[in-house]
Motif scaffolding. Sequence first.
Motif, PDB file in Angstrom:
ATOM      1  N   VAL A  96       0.870  -1.180   0.000  1.00  0.00           N
ATOM      2  CA  VAL A  96       0.000   0.000   0.000  1.00  0.00           C
ATOM      3  C   VAL A  96       0.906   1.229   0.000  1.00  0.00           C
ATOM      4  CG1 VAL A  96      -1.770   1.287   1.243  1.00  0.00           C
ATOM      5  CG2 VAL A  96      -1.821  -1.217   1.232  1.00  0.00           C
ATOM      6  N   LEU A  97       0.790   2.044  -1.043  1.00  0.00           N
ATOM      7  CA  LEU A  97       1.589   3.257  -1.175  1.00  0.00           C
ATOM      8  C   LEU A  97       0.694   4.472  -0.960  1.00  0.00           C
ATOM      9  CD1 LEU A  97       4.029   2.914  -4.229  1.00  0.00           C
ATOM     10  CD2 LEU A  97       4.617   3.293  -1.840  1.00  0.00           C
ATOM     11  N   ARG A  98       1.120   5.357  -0.073  1.00  0.00           N
ATOM     12  CA  ARG A  98       0.350   6.562   0.224  1.00  0.00           C
ATOM     13  C   ARG A  98       1.236   7.788   0.139  1.00  0.00           C
ATOM     14  NH1 ARG A  98      -0.352   9.990   4.508  1.00  0.00           N
ATOM     15  NH2 ARG A  98      -2.329  11.133   4.388  1.00  0.00           N
ATOM     16  N   GLY A  99       0.768   8.836  -0.546  1.00  0.00           N
ATOM     17  CA  GLY A  99       1.452  10.117  -0.498  1.00  0.00           C
ATOM     18  C   GLY A  99       1.240  10.757   0.860  1.00  0.00           C
ATOM     19  N   GLY A 100       2.295  11.307   1.435  1.00  0.00           N
ATOM     20  CA  GLY A 100       2.202  11.864   2.780  1.00  0.00           C
ATOM     21  C   GLY A 100       1.206  12.988   2.916  1.00  0.00           C
ATOM     22  N   GLN A 101       0.859  13.658   1.796  1.00  0.00           N
ATOM     23  CA  GLN A 101      -0.097  14.760   1.816  1.00  0.00           C
ATOM     24  C   GLN A 101      -1.440  14.387   1.195  1.00  0.00           C
ATOM     25  OE1 GLN A 101       2.410  17.662  -0.290  1.00  0.00           O
ATOM     26  NE2 GLN A 101       2.752  18.748   1.632  1.00  0.00           N
ATOM     27  N   ASP A 102      -1.680  13.111   1.019  1.00  0.00           N
ATOM     28  CA  ASP A 102      -2.905  12.650   0.366  1.00  0.00           C
ATOM     29  C   ASP A 102      -4.094  12.777   1.325  1.00  0.00           C
ATOM     30  OD1 ASP A 102      -4.925  11.363  -0.995  1.00  0.00           O
ATOM     31  OD2 ASP A 102      -3.758   9.569  -1.464  1.00  0.00           O
TER      32      ASP A 102
END
Length: 259
Positions: A204-210
């Motif tokens: 699971v990849l998440r952008g820190g500002q998402d």
Amino acid sequence: MPRHTPPQPAADVPPLSFSFAGATLGADEQGAPPRTFLLVHGIGMGRTVFEGLAEHLGGHGRIVRVDLPGYGEAPEPVRTLTIERTADLLAAFIRERGYPGEPGGLVLVGHSMGTQVVAEVAARHPGLADFVVLIAPTVDPRARSAGRQLLRLLHDLAVESPRVIAIGAREYLRAGPNLRGKMRAMLAHRPEEAYPRITVPTLVLRGGQDTVCPPAWCREVVALLPDGFLSEIDAHGHETMIRDAEPAASRIIRFVEGC
């Protein structure tokens, strides 16, 4: 029966067209096995948003980018497909192309709504994929409405680059007047019911500002996965693989090579 058509000459038309159960997707391929990365876009998008990610992954295997029915250059289906039917179409395409069983394995990579599609492929058709990558997984059950999703997306776009906004606007215009029905299909799907049935390693990849996929939801996704891993990319939002694809590509490569 599935129907496969040969490459076409026009540069902006997918060289592969595949039809199954009344719906058609488009796709292109570049690179060579042993490993295959199959990239599935989010709502309103198309395969061209993966240009940067494909470039960075290109030296590590075959790259397959798809236009789901009614997106990019793929024709609009007579009826809007559910996520489950879209997954069955994609699974039929994967089997037709012979990707399962290759020595390096098949890596299903989905972004946003595309994560729902690849999750259903892995859950409904075990044995096709060797790895799954969920980039910015939707839909957080706490925001399962078009209004809440739009509000979160607007907040996310506030920190995005002009390039991301321009590409997104272009693709949403191409998605056409049926986007509302596609949004309903996306919101009707319950990915949390598919995650426990995915038996292969899943990143699971998440952008820190998402703001579309908040940390609590992504941690919940990982907890539901039998073999899940979470990684965050600082200073990136929901469209992390468009803004700067290198960090996402690096983490995907480390994930599949380390498992």
